[in-house]
Design a protein around this motif. Sequence first.
Motif, PDB file in Angstrom:
ATOM      1  N   ALA A 127       1.461  11.611  -1.689  1.00  0.00           N
ATOM      2  CA  ALA A 127       2.427  11.735  -0.586  1.00  0.00           C
ATOM      3  C   ALA A 127       3.529  10.685  -0.725  1.00  0.00           C
ATOM      4  CB  ALA A 127       1.705  11.589   0.754  1.00  0.00           C
ATOM      5  N   MET A 128       3.151   9.496  -1.190  1.00  0.00           N
ATOM      6  CA  MET A 128       4.139   8.429  -1.402  1.00  0.00           C
ATOM      7  C   MET A 128       5.145   8.836  -2.472  1.00  0.00           C
ATOM      8  SD  MET A 128       4.788   5.996  -3.910  1.00  0.00           S
ATOM      9  CE  MET A 128       3.245   5.570  -4.730  1.00  0.00           C
ATOM     10  N   VAL A 129       4.662   9.379  -3.588  1.00  0.00           N
ATOM     11  CA  VAL A 129       5.586   9.778  -4.657  1.00  0.00           C
ATOM     12  C   VAL A 129       6.568  10.828  -4.130  1.00  0.00           C
ATOM     13  CG1 VAL A 129       5.811  10.773  -6.965  1.00  0.00           C
ATOM     14  CG2 VAL A 129       3.899   9.238  -6.455  1.00  0.00           C
ATOM     15  N   THR A 130       6.048  11.771  -3.372  1.00  0.00           N
ATOM     16  CA  THR A 130       6.913  12.819  -2.817  1.00  0.00           C
ATOM     17  C   THR A 130       7.940  12.226  -1.854  1.00  0.00           C
ATOM     18  OG1 THR A 130       5.164  14.447  -3.079  1.00  0.00           O
ATOM     19  CG2 THR A 130       6.904  14.988  -1.503  1.00  0.00           C
ATOM     20  N   ALA A 131       7.486  11.313  -0.996  1.00  0.00           N
ATOM     21  CA  ALA A 131       8.419  10.687  -0.034  1.00  0.00           C
ATOM     22  C   ALA A 131       9.514   9.925  -0.772  1.00  0.00           C
ATOM     23  CB  ALA A 131       7.665   9.758   0.911  1.00  0.00           C
ATOM     24  N   CYS A 132       9.135   9.205  -1.820  1.00  0.00           N
ATOM     25  CA  CYS A 132      10.137   8.440  -2.575  1.00  0.00           C
ATOM     26  C   CYS A 132      11.133   9.392  -3.249  1.00  0.00           C
ATOM     27  CB  CYS A 132       9.453   7.509  -3.577  1.00  0.00           C
ATOM     28  SG  CYS A 132       8.600   6.125  -2.753  1.00  0.00           S
ATOM     29  N   HIS A 133      10.622  10.453  -3.862  1.00  0.00           N
ATOM     30  CA  HIS A 133      11.540  11.423  -4.486  1.00  0.00           C
ATOM     31  C   HIS A 133      12.479  12.033  -3.457  1.00  0.00           C
ATOM     32  CE1 HIS A 133       9.273  12.316  -8.497  1.00  0.00           C
ATOM     33  NE2 HIS A 133       9.661  11.069  -8.387  1.00  0.00           N
ATOM     34  N   ASN A 154       0.843  -1.201   0.000  1.00  0.00           N
ATOM     35  CA  ASN A 154       0.000   0.000   0.000  1.00  0.00           C
ATOM     36  C   ASN A 154       0.879   1.252   0.000  1.00  0.00           C
ATOM     37  OD1 ASN A 154       0.675   0.640   2.652  1.00  0.00           O
ATOM     38  ND2 ASN A 154      -1.253  -0.107   3.524  1.00  0.00           N
ATOM     39  N   TRP A 155       0.244   2.382  -0.281  1.00  0.00           N
ATOM     40  CA  TRP A 155       1.043   3.605  -0.515  1.00  0.00           C
ATOM     41  C   TRP A 155       1.819   4.020   0.729  1.00  0.00           C
ATOM     42  CZ3 TRP A 155       0.792   2.108  -4.896  1.00  0.00           C
ATOM     43  CH2 TRP A 155      -0.279   2.182  -5.768  1.00  0.00           C
ATOM     44  N   ASN A 156       1.203   3.891   1.898  1.00  0.00           N
ATOM     45  CA  ASN A 156       1.937   4.264   3.116  1.00  0.00           C
ATOM     46  C   ASN A 156       3.174   3.398   3.292  1.00  0.00           C
ATOM     47  OD1 ASN A 156       0.142   6.261   3.767  1.00  0.00           O
ATOM     48  ND2 ASN A 156      -1.041   4.999   5.202  1.00  0.00           N
ATOM     49  N   SER A 157       3.040   2.119   2.983  1.00  0.00           N
ATOM     50  CA  SER A 157       4.180   1.213   3.156  1.00  0.00           C
ATOM     51  C   SER A 157       5.256   1.451   2.104  1.00  0.00           C
ATOM     52  CB  SER A 157       3.704  -0.241   3.102  1.00  0.00           C
ATOM     53  OG  SER A 157       2.791  -0.495   4.158  1.00  0.00           O
ATOM     54  N   LEU A 191      14.866   1.787   0.536  1.00  0.00           N
ATOM     55  CA  LEU A 191      15.230   1.894  -0.888  1.00  0.00           C
ATOM     56  C   LEU A 191      16.202   3.037  -1.147  1.00  0.00           C
ATOM     57  CD1 LEU A 191      11.781   1.168  -2.610  1.00  0.00           C
ATOM     58  CD2 LEU A 191      13.521  -0.454  -1.823  1.00  0.00           C
ATOM     59  N   GLY A 192      15.934   4.198  -0.571  1.00  0.00           N
ATOM     60  CA  GLY A 192      16.854   5.330  -0.734  1.00  0.00           C
ATOM     61  C   GLY A 192      18.219   5.024  -0.152  1.00  0.00           C
ATOM     62  N   PRO A 193      18.254   4.663   1.147  1.00  0.00           N
ATOM     63  CA  PRO A 193      19.565   4.390   1.769  1.00  0.00           C
ATOM     64  C   PRO A 193      20.356   3.288   1.063  1.00  0.00           C
ATOM     65  CG  PRO A 193      17.888   4.680   3.462  1.00  0.00           C
ATOM     66  CD  PRO A 193      17.172   4.715   2.138  1.00  0.00           C
ATOM     67  N   LYS A 194      19.687   2.288   0.514  1.00  0.00           N
ATOM     68  CA  LYS A 194      20.402   1.185  -0.134  1.00  0.00           C
ATOM     69  C   LYS A 194      20.765   1.483  -1.583  1.00  0.00           C
ATOM     70  CE  LYS A 194      20.763  -1.802   3.229  1.00  0.00           C
ATOM     71  NZ  LYS A 194      22.113  -2.169   3.738  1.00  0.00           N
ATOM     72  N   GLY A 195      20.300   2.596  -2.145  1.00  0.00           N
ATOM     73  CA  GLY A 195      20.698   2.971  -3.499  1.00  0.00           C
ATOM     74  C   GLY A 195      19.802   2.468  -4.611  1.00  0.00           C
ATOM     75  N   TYR A 196      18.608   1.977  -4.269  1.00  0.00           N
ATOM     76  CA  TYR A 196      17.662   1.611  -5.334  1.00  0.00           C
ATOM     77  C   TYR A 196      17.363   2.860  -6.165  1.00  0.00           C
ATOM     78  CZ  TYR A 196      16.524  -2.965  -3.219  1.00  0.00           C
ATOM     79  OH  TYR A 196      16.566  -4.256  -2.741  1.00  0.00           O
ATOM     80  N   GLY A 197      17.134   2.664  -7.453  1.00  0.00           N
ATOM     81  CA  GLY A 197      16.848   3.798  -8.318  1.00  0.00           C
ATOM     82  C   GLY A 197      15.372   4.107  -8.428  1.00  0.00           C
ATOM     83  N   ALA A 198      14.544   3.081  -8.252  1.00  0.00           N
ATOM     84  CA  ALA A 198      13.113   3.270  -8.479  1.00  0.00           C
ATOM     85  C   ALA A 198      12.318   2.201  -7.751  1.00  0.00           C
ATOM     86  CB  ALA A 198      12.803   3.205  -9.971  1.00  0.00           C
ATOM     87  N   VAL A 199      11.057   2.523  -7.555  1.00  0.00           N
ATOM     88  CA  VAL A 199      10.121   1.539  -7.026  1.00  0.00           C
ATOM     89  C   VAL A 199       9.007   1.368  -8.055  1.00  0.00           C
ATOM     90  CG1 VAL A 199       8.851   3.336  -5.724  1.00  0.00           C
ATOM     91  CG2 VAL A 199       8.634   0.934  -5.061  1.00  0.00           C
ATOM     92  N   GLN A 200       8.621   0.122  -8.313  1.00  0.00           N
ATOM     93  CA  GLN A 200       7.444  -0.136  -9.147  1.00  0.00           C
ATOM     94  C   GLN A 200       6.274  -0.375  -8.219  1.00  0.00           C
ATOM     95  OE1 GLN A 200       7.581  -3.054 -12.435  1.00  0.00           O
ATOM     96  NE2 GLN A 200       5.568  -3.755 -11.751  1.00  0.00           N
ATOM     97  N   VAL A 201       5.198   0.375  -8.450  1.00  0.00           N
ATOM     98  CA  VAL A 201       4.034   0.267  -7.570  1.00  0.00           C
ATOM     99  C   VAL A 201       2.833  -0.285  -8.331  1.00  0.00           C
ATOM    100  CG1 VAL A 201       4.869   2.144  -6.093  1.00  0.00           C
ATOM    101  CG2 VAL A 201       3.238   2.647  -7.958  1.00  0.00           C
ATOM    102  N   ALA A 202       1.861  -0.762  -7.565  1.00  0.00           N
ATOM    103  CA  ALA A 202       0.645  -1.378  -8.114  1.00  0.00           C
ATOM    104  C   ALA A 202      -0.144  -0.363  -8.938  1.00  0.00           C
ATOM    105  CB  ALA A 202      -0.207  -1.907  -6.968  1.00  0.00           C
ATOM    106  N   PRO A 203      -1.062  -0.862  -9.766  1.00  0.00           N
ATOM    107  CA  PRO A 203      -1.887   0.058 -10.561  1.00  0.00           C
ATOM    108  C   PRO A 203      -2.610   1.045  -9.639  1.00  0.00           C
ATOM    109  CG  PRO A 203      -2.177  -2.198 -11.329  1.00  0.00           C
ATOM    110  CD  PRO A 203      -1.364  -2.270 -10.069  1.00  0.00           C
ATOM    111  N   PRO A 204      -2.399   2.339  -9.836  1.00  0.00           N
ATOM    112  CA  PRO A 204      -2.963   3.317  -8.905  1.00  0.00           C
ATOM    113  C   PRO A 204      -4.386   3.771  -9.219  1.00  0.00           C
ATOM    114  CG  PRO A 204      -1.408   4.396 -10.363  1.00  0.00           C
ATOM    115  CD  PRO A 204      -1.423   2.944 -10.756  1.00  0.00           C
TER     116      PRO A 204
END
Length: 467
Positions: free
Chosen positions: A79-85, A20-23, A32-45
């Motif tokens: 909010a999730m997109v912003t947090a990930c960015h 879910n978006w909060n998770s 993901l950020g600290p480990k250096g992942y470049g992107a997250v793929q999320v479920a159909p929104p």
Amino acid sequence: AQAAATPNGGDVIANLFQWNWNSVAAECTGVLGPKGYGAVQVAPPQESISLPGHPWWEVYQPVSYNLNSRMGTDAQFRAMVTACHNAGVKVYADAVINHMAGSNQTSTTGYGGSAFSPSAYSYSAVPYAKSDFHGSPPCPNADLGINDWNNVTQVQECQLLNLEDLNTESDYVRGKIAGYLNTLIGAGVDGFRVDAAKHIAQADMGNIVSRLSDTRWGGRPYVYQEIFPGSGGQLAPAAFEGNGSVLEFTYASKLSQQFNGNIANLKTFGQSWGFEPSDKSAVMVTNHDLERDKTTLTYNDGSKYKLAHVFELAWGYGTPQVYSGFRYNNKDDSPPADGSGFVTDVNCGNNTWTCTDRDQGISNMVGWHNATRGESVANWWDNGGNAIAFSRGSKGWVAINNSGSAVTQTFTTGLAAGTYCDVIHGDLSGSDCTGPTVGVDGSGKATVTVNAGDAVALYTATTGTTS
Ligand code: LM2
Ligand code: CA
């Protein structure tokens, strides 16, 4: 093109299947950020149908392009997109744009309260009406099903699994789909996994892609298309590359075969195995469909599953994914959800979610992958018996033992002399390593024991002390 790296140098995609978006937001910030992942793929929104028992596949039946879904509200998505960015992680959304709900469904309940009726092909919140869907013609079959999977018209203009097939030839439908995707881009989304892309005519997809805005982070959205291989000509993965990259299913199945056989064969793993070119390939160990079909390695395969991810991250072919879904007994099982079907927060500690993205060795290999970007494979070694080792130039070295007994060997690592953290079993903490270290001598040699079903990985950023 290949996915562009983030400012921190990452391109690896964590496929957080139905988190879910909060998770997702918390995972971007904490892992993901600290480990250096470049992107997250999320479920159909987009809003989807709600069905009795809430099978996981509800989300592949859109009923509107509103962003209130099983995974959370429109506000939670943004909010999730912003947090990930803010964590340096791009967001790629699963875009279900070939179809709407199943024509066999009777539910008129959606996750966001929009009115719709599958039997009437009516989705008033978009709006779509019956004339916005393919009928017969152009589908030559009266029941609108696909009988011949090698026939372009049937595959692209009939109904996949009874799912109401959008008339993507029409300017109106193209505009609605592009409008939805541009809403996502407006929220900060950086790219799209295009669901059922094989079932959308290339010209239609090309037109939709041409209407997309540049991303907020900059540049064109990364488009990677789901093209299940098996048909030739216009339905082969290569025929879709004009519109973006493709998910590499052949890579996933061949990788699985080697880990179930002998990984010494991986020495030549690449385009000669029938893969699309590296810069067009979104490679994976598995995904939600493949793990259910058991045609690839899955979380039930223990060390092989882990080691396949280690190899994928080390080898440098394509844009790699780490798949992190939920455990299930029945193929249709829902992820953990509340009584109304809304997916609840991911708990990595109670054996319901796999949280592969957090595995110590796999998550540290993301840093290894980033540090070795652009370096060629060198110093290949294998014992012919399911153990391999190689370097990427002089930046990183890995050994993978897929056999049932430990291997001890003096390896040529390609690395400069020094003491290196084994990132499969330790984290770098400042200039210290929380796990075992390996010494590399002045001629680049290291004597290492690689346990059965295990790996050892070293890279330059993790040099503790230099000798
Ligand atoms: C995909 N890629 O192209 C997804 O990766 C895959 O998971 C989707 O199928 C499929 N395309 C459509 O987006 C899943 C699931 C199907 C499910 C569909 C639609 O694997 O089983 O089909 O989502 O929810 C279900 C029923 C099926 C029924 C259909 C329409 O299983 O029996 O067809 O709904 O009502 C009569
Ligand atoms: Ca179609």
